[in-house]
Design a protein around this motif. Structure first.
Motif, short mmCIF file in Angstrom:
data_model
loop_
_atom_site.label_atom_id
_atom_site.label_comp_id
_atom_site.label_asym_id
_atom_site.label_seq_id
_atom_site.Cartn_x
_atom_site.Cartn_y
_atom_site.Cartn_z
N MET A 36 31.97 56.10 19.70
CA MET A 36 30.87 55.14 19.80
C MET A 36 29.55 55.85 20.04
N GLU A 37 29.57 56.90 20.85
CA GLU A 37 28.34 57.65 21.10
C GLU A 37 27.86 58.39 19.86
N GLN A 38 28.79 58.70 18.96
CA GLN A 38 28.44 59.35 17.70
C GLN A 38 27.89 58.37 16.67
N GLY A 39 27.95 57.06 17.01
CA GLY A 39 27.47 56.04 16.07
C GLY A 39 28.44 55.72 14.96
N ALA A 40 29.71 56.05 15.17
CA ALA A 40 30.71 55.89 14.11
C ALA A 40 30.97 54.43 13.74
N PHE A 41 30.62 53.49 14.63
CA PHE A 41 30.90 52.07 14.35
C PHE A 41 29.79 51.41 13.54
N GLY A 42 28.64 52.06 13.44
CA GLY A 42 27.51 51.40 12.81
C GLY A 42 27.07 50.21 13.65
N LYS A 43 26.63 49.14 13.01
CA LYS A 43 26.21 47.94 13.73
C LYS A 43 27.44 47.27 14.32
N LEU A 44 27.38 46.97 15.60
CA LEU A 44 28.53 46.36 16.28
C LEU A 44 28.61 44.88 15.99
N SER A 45 29.82 44.41 15.75
CA SER A 45 30.08 43.00 15.50
C SER A 45 30.49 42.29 16.78
N HIS A 46 31.63 42.70 17.35
CA HIS A 46 32.11 42.06 18.57
C HIS A 46 33.16 42.93 19.23
N ALA A 47 33.55 42.50 20.43
CA ALA A 47 34.57 43.23 21.20
C ALA A 47 35.50 42.23 21.87
N ASN A 48 36.67 42.72 22.24
CA ASN A 48 37.65 41.86 22.90
C ASN A 48 38.25 42.61 24.08
N ALA A 49 38.27 41.98 25.25
CA ALA A 49 38.87 42.56 26.45
C ALA A 49 39.95 41.61 26.95
N THR A 50 41.18 42.10 27.02
CA THR A 50 42.32 41.24 27.35
C THR A 50 43.16 41.86 28.45
N VAL A 51 43.47 41.06 29.47
CA VAL A 51 44.42 41.45 30.51
C VAL A 51 45.42 40.31 30.66
N ARG A 52 46.63 40.53 30.18
CA ARG A 52 47.71 39.53 30.27
C ARG A 52 48.82 40.12 31.15
N TRP A 53 48.69 39.87 32.44
CA TRP A 53 49.59 40.47 33.41
C TRP A 53 50.32 39.41 34.23
N ASN A 54 51.31 39.88 34.95
CA ASN A 54 52.05 39.02 35.88
C ASN A 54 51.81 39.45 37.31
N ARG A 55 51.35 38.51 38.12
CA ARG A 55 51.33 38.68 39.57
C ARG A 55 51.93 37.39 40.12
N ASN A 56 53.20 37.45 40.50
CA ASN A 56 53.88 36.22 40.91
C ASN A 56 53.48 35.81 42.32
N GLN A 57 54.02 34.68 42.76
CA GLN A 57 53.63 34.17 44.07
C GLN A 57 54.00 35.14 45.18
N ALA A 58 55.11 35.84 45.01
CA ALA A 58 55.53 36.82 46.03
C ALA A 58 54.48 37.91 46.21
N TYR A 59 53.83 38.30 45.13
CA TYR A 59 52.75 39.30 45.21
C TYR A 59 51.64 38.80 46.13
N TYR A 60 51.21 37.57 45.91
CA TYR A 60 50.12 37.02 46.72
C TYR A 60 50.55 36.76 48.16
N ASP A 61 51.82 36.49 48.35
CA ASP A 61 52.32 36.19 49.69
C ASP A 61 52.56 37.44 50.54
N GLN A 62 52.39 38.62 49.96
CA GLN A 62 52.60 39.87 50.71
C GLN A 62 51.64 40.00 51.89
N ALA A 63 50.43 39.48 51.71
CA ALA A 63 49.42 39.59 52.77
C ALA A 63 48.52 38.37 52.71
N ALA A 64 48.07 37.92 53.88
CA ALA A 64 47.28 36.69 53.97
C ALA A 64 45.95 36.78 53.22
N TRP A 65 45.42 38.00 53.04
CA TRP A 65 44.11 38.15 52.39
C TRP A 65 44.18 38.06 50.87
#
Length: 337
Positions: free
Chosen positions: A134-163
């Motif tokens: 990207m710093e070399q300009g290899a993409f030319g004019k930018l169109s768009h980008a996509n950022a995706t995080v599809r993860w699992n954090r179940n209830q037990a994860y959140y129940d580990q600590a009150a915070w």
């Protein structure tokens, strides 16, 4: 040797301690946690404390304090450490409120100490190659980008600590899980001008969002799509970052964004692409990002320069996330200054 102390001996502290032990020019001097049970493994190895200020007063030779406490406490501890004239490495997100992040930057500058924020994903080999193109300009004019995080954090994860999952101390999927991915999005695409978003708490019994979606417009005119969730069944599915331009399409993905899934760049032959993919696959994780950050802080102190990931870098994804949450709450398009 630059002497480090780690405060907050939860899960993430292990990565910090491993990084300090491996990093050239760094040594672990002390650890601190308000819960003495968490300090038992360090008895006889390094100095242990249940009070951070006592640790700082009794060890004037500590150069850097790594702050690994719940996110809502980052600002308070950063201020104390800065006032004791010690350098700071703070975990993500640097703060949950914009005014707290700004205060952290101000107090570090006022006390002439260095402030680094932990965004280790920038150092992944595939991401480094993408940034280089990207710093070399290899993409030319930018169109768009996509950022995706599809993860699992179940209830037990959140129940580990009150915070966990609270607005005051933790934040939701955007602040906690997706912030590294959003840091990459901003690092690669530049600042965001406007955002339109929705967020919800669908499956977890928490105060904050467990799923969010947003459309953003970057200052360079390109668009972006953000999806973040901890509701994926039954385990982490993917983390990815994709960039599209007039001369290139690249996607870095996998369960964590470490692998090249698409690498179509004008002027890059199929042979070159396959060679690069083989190179990445041979060591997709590279040197741990926390180790990069520790070693950079050592060098920043020795060379009297700013860390590679500064407080200003750390505040950028916080601003974006707060704008997404504001848009989701109001239903309106939000402009970022």
């Amino acid at each position: 040797m630059i002497k480090f102390a780690v405060v907050g001996m939860g899960h993430i502290a292990k990565k910090h301690i491993e990084a300090i032990e491996k990093a050239e020019g760094a040594v672990l001097t002390a650890v601190c946690d308000t819960n003495p049970e968490r300090l038992r493994d360090f008895d006889g190895k390094v100095k242990t404390y249940t009070d951070m200020e006592t640790m700082l007063r009794e060890n004037e030779d500590i150069d850097v304090v790594n702050i690994c406490v719940p996110s809502g406490l980052h600002a308070k501890l950063t201020k104390i450490v800065a006032e004791h004239k010690r350098h700071i490495i703070v975990e993500k997100p640097m703060a949950l409120k914009l005014e707290d992040a700004e205060e952290m930057i101000r107090v570090a500058k006022e006390n002439k100490v260095k402030l680094a924020v932990v965004h280790p994903n920038r150092f992944r080999p595939a991401i480094q190659k993408l940034k280089e193109k990207m710093e070399q300009g290899a993409f030319g004019k930018l169109s768009h980008a996509n950022a995706t995080v599809r993860w699992n954090r179940n209830q037990a994860y959140y129940d580990q600590a009150a915070w966990r999952g609270t607005k005051e101390f933790d934040g939701g999927v955007l602040m906690n899980q997706a912030i590294h991915n959003l840091d990459l999005l901003l690092w690669l695409m530049g600042p965001v001008e406007a955002v339109q978003a929705m967020a919800a708490t669908r499956l977890r019994n928490i105060e904050t969002e467990d799923v969010a979606a947003a459309v953003v417009q970057f200052k360079n005119g390109a668009l972006g799509v953000i999806e973040a969730a901890t509701t994926i069944y039954p385990k982490n599915l993917e983390e990815s970052i994709a960039i599209f331009g007039e001369k290139a399409s690249v996607k870095i993905g996998g369960r964590t964004a470490n692998f090249i899934e698409t690498w179509d760049i004008e002027g890059v032959s199929e042979e070159e692409r396959e060679k690069l993919i083989d190179e990445i696959n041979s060591d997709p994780f590279g040197k741990p990002g926390h180790q990069w950050i520790i070693e950079d802080m050592v060098q920043a102190i020795q060379e009297d320069r700013e860390p590679i990931i500064t407080g200003e870098d750390g505040i950028a994804p916080v601003k974006l996330i707060l704008a997404i949450l504001e848009s989701a709450e109001t239903g309106k398009r939000v402009l970022l200054s």
